[in-house]
Design an enzyme around this catalytic site. Structure first.
Site, PDB file in Angstrom:
ATOM      1  N   ASP A   1      34.872   1.653 -29.076  1.00  0.00           N
ATOM      2  CA  ASP A   1      33.928   2.437 -29.881  1.00  0.00           C
ATOM      3  C   ASP A   1      34.746   3.501 -30.604  1.00  0.00           C
ATOM      4  O   ASP A   1      35.856   3.828 -30.175  1.00  0.00           O
ATOM      5  CB  ASP A   1      32.874   3.098 -28.979  1.00  0.00           C
TER       6      ASP A   1
ATOM      7  N   ARG B   1      22.770  18.368 -35.113  1.00  0.00           N
ATOM      8  CA  ARG B   1      23.956  17.887 -34.386  1.00  0.00           C
ATOM      9  C   ARG B   1      25.168  18.780 -34.672  1.00  0.00           C
ATOM     10  O   ARG B   1      25.942  19.096 -33.772  1.00  0.00           O
ATOM     11  CB  ARG B   1      24.270  16.458 -34.792  1.00  0.00           C
TER      12      ARG B   1
HETATM   13  C1  LIG Z   1      23.597   2.021 -31.899  1.00  0.00           C
HETATM   14  S1  LIG Z   1      25.107   1.953 -31.045  1.00  0.00           S
HETATM   15  C2  LIG Z   1      25.118   0.252 -30.572  1.00  0.00           C
HETATM   16  C3  LIG Z   1      25.588   0.063 -29.153  1.00  0.00           C
HETATM   17  C4  LIG Z   1      25.560  -1.381 -28.638  1.00  0.00           C
HETATM   18  N1  LIG Z   1      26.433  -2.238 -29.406  1.00  0.00           N
HETATM   19  C5  LIG Z   1      24.162  -1.948 -28.630  1.00  0.00           C
HETATM   20  O1  LIG Z   1      23.822  -2.763 -29.471  1.00  0.00           O
HETATM   21  O2  LIG Z   1      23.373  -1.569 -27.766  1.00  0.00           O
HETATM   22  C6  LIG Z   1      26.300   2.009 -32.378  1.00  0.00           C
HETATM   23  C7  LIG Z   1      27.695   2.368 -31.921  1.00  0.00           C
HETATM   24  O3  LIG Z   1      28.597   2.140 -33.003  1.00  0.00           O
HETATM   25  C8  LIG Z   1      29.615   3.122 -32.946  1.00  0.00           C
HETATM   26  N2  LIG Z   1      30.283   3.228 -34.262  1.00  0.00           N
HETATM   27  C9  LIG Z   1      29.812   3.801 -35.393  1.00  0.00           C
HETATM   28  N3  LIG Z   1      30.739   3.750 -36.369  1.00  0.00           N
HETATM   29  C10 LIG Z   1      31.820   3.093 -35.847  1.00  0.00           C
HETATM   30  C11 LIG Z   1      33.102   2.735 -36.365  1.00  0.00           C
HETATM   31  N4  LIG Z   1      33.463   3.023 -37.616  1.00  0.00           N
HETATM   32  N5  LIG Z   1      33.974   2.101 -35.547  1.00  0.00           N
HETATM   33  C12 LIG Z   1      33.614   1.807 -34.260  1.00  0.00           C
HETATM   34  N6  LIG Z   1      32.419   2.128 -33.720  1.00  0.00           N
HETATM   35  C13 LIG Z   1      31.531   2.763 -34.502  1.00  0.00           C
HETATM   36  C14 LIG Z   1      28.859   4.370 -32.534  1.00  0.00           C
HETATM   37  O4  LIG Z   1      29.711   5.359 -31.987  1.00  0.00           O
HETATM   38  C15 LIG Z   1      27.836   3.827 -31.534  1.00  0.00           C
HETATM   39  O5  LIG Z   1      28.270   3.963 -30.201  1.00  0.00           O
END
Ligand SMILES: C[S@@+](CC[C@H](N)C(=O)[O-])C[C@H]1O[C@@H](n2cnc3c(N)ncnc32)[C@H](O)[C@@H]1O
Length: 270
Positions: free
Chosen positions: A140, A40
């Site tokens: 996000d 990445r």
């Molecule tokens: C696996 S995805 C989950 C998406 C959706 N909630 C679902 O369950 O399908 C995790 C998301 O959390 C976000 N994320 C990770 N760390 C974060 C943070 N500190 N604050 C806000 N979002 C965060 C990532 O960018 C990513 O888009």
């Protein structure tokens, strides 16, 4: 660790990156993620025309304001889908029936938009209109996924499991250059407001929420961080608000804040 890579990548590079992403985003990378991190971030090195990870880590420190968003965007895992964990949306429809009226919903890790648009579809189906006063705020940490979410254009194969009725009501099928893609209808996308929010930082919300969807993000945080976030959320919700968690997120340590009312569905006890 990687060998014969385009860029030299030593265990200490991975350890520094791991510490940095924990500090900036609360994300705890396991040691098995070292090759993912390499591939990445190698893209960032190429884009910046840097020739080593030493240079990149130095660049990150010295240009933190500029680079941290790209760094975080590169390392987040954004896997999501429409109506993922479908039972949650049945639960939401039932909730709307039981507790009619204006609502505020926060979708706190919205990724590329499939989750907040699934919430919006459930709301629109329930009320039979798009303009019922239900406010959906989707956020996000990753600015790149939010750009995609706001575009609201998805490949048709991402919509495979959607019923024909939903496809017809909520999407426009692309033609010509847009063949193979579908766009969320503006009435539906207008129901969702997107914001970039790092859960570790201040939250801009001014009014309390009735429902929080915070699914499949807590798993990236350690227990103290999870608990801290849940304690903060408990302070910005209305009494008895609902919380939807990811399928593998165990919130048993927060029993003083919320109690289970269904499969990975909780109710704040405030
Ligand atoms: C696996 S995805 C989950 C998406 C959706 N909630 C679902 O369950 O399908 C995790 C998301 O959390 C976000 N994320 C990770 N760390 C974060 C943070 N500190 N604050 C806000 N979002 C965060 C990532 O960018 C990513 O888009």
């Amino acid at each position: 660790m990687q060998s014969a890579n385009e860029f030299e990548y030593r265990p200490e590079h991975f350890q520094q990156i791991k510490a940095k992403v924990y500090q900036l985003a609360g994300i705890k990378l396991s040691d098995t993620k070292d090759s993912m991190v390499y591939s990445r971030l190698a893209r960032r090195l190429r884009a910046l025309k840097l020739t080593s990870f030493d240079q990149y880590l130095h660049y990150l420190d010295s240009h933190l304001q500029q680079e941290q968003q790209e760094f975080i965007n590169s390392l987040t895992t954004n896997l999501t889908s429409f109506f993922r964990e479908a039972h949650h949306f049945d639960h939401l429809a039932q909730y709307l029936k039981t507790y009619p009226g204006e609502k505020r919903i926060w979708c706190a890790a919205a990724s590329t938009g499939e989750e907040p648009y699934s919430i919006a579809m459930t709301v629109a189906e329930h009320y039979g209109r798009f303009d019922y006063p239900v406010k959906i705020i989707a956020s996000d940490i990753d600015s790149q996924v939010l750009t995609k979410a706001k575009q609201a254009v998805y490949s048709i194969d991402r919509l495979e499991n959607m019923s024909a009725a939903r496809l017809k009501q909520f999407f426009w099928r692309g033609k010509g250059k847009m063949q193979g893609q579908a766009r969320v209808v503006p009435e539906l996308s207008n129901m969702v407001e997107f914001q970039t929010i790092n859960l570790l930082h201040e939250w801009p919300h001014k009014k309390p929420f009735d429902i929080i969807f915070c699914r499949n993000v807590m798993i990236y945080f350690d227990r103290p961080t999870q608990l801290r976030l849940l304690e903060r959320m408990a302070k910005i919700v209305k009494p008895g608000a609902y919380y939807f968690a990811g399928h593998s997120e165990n919130l048993a340590m927060a029993r003083h804040l919320m109690l289970p009312v269904g499969k990975t569905v909780y109710r704040f006890v405030n």
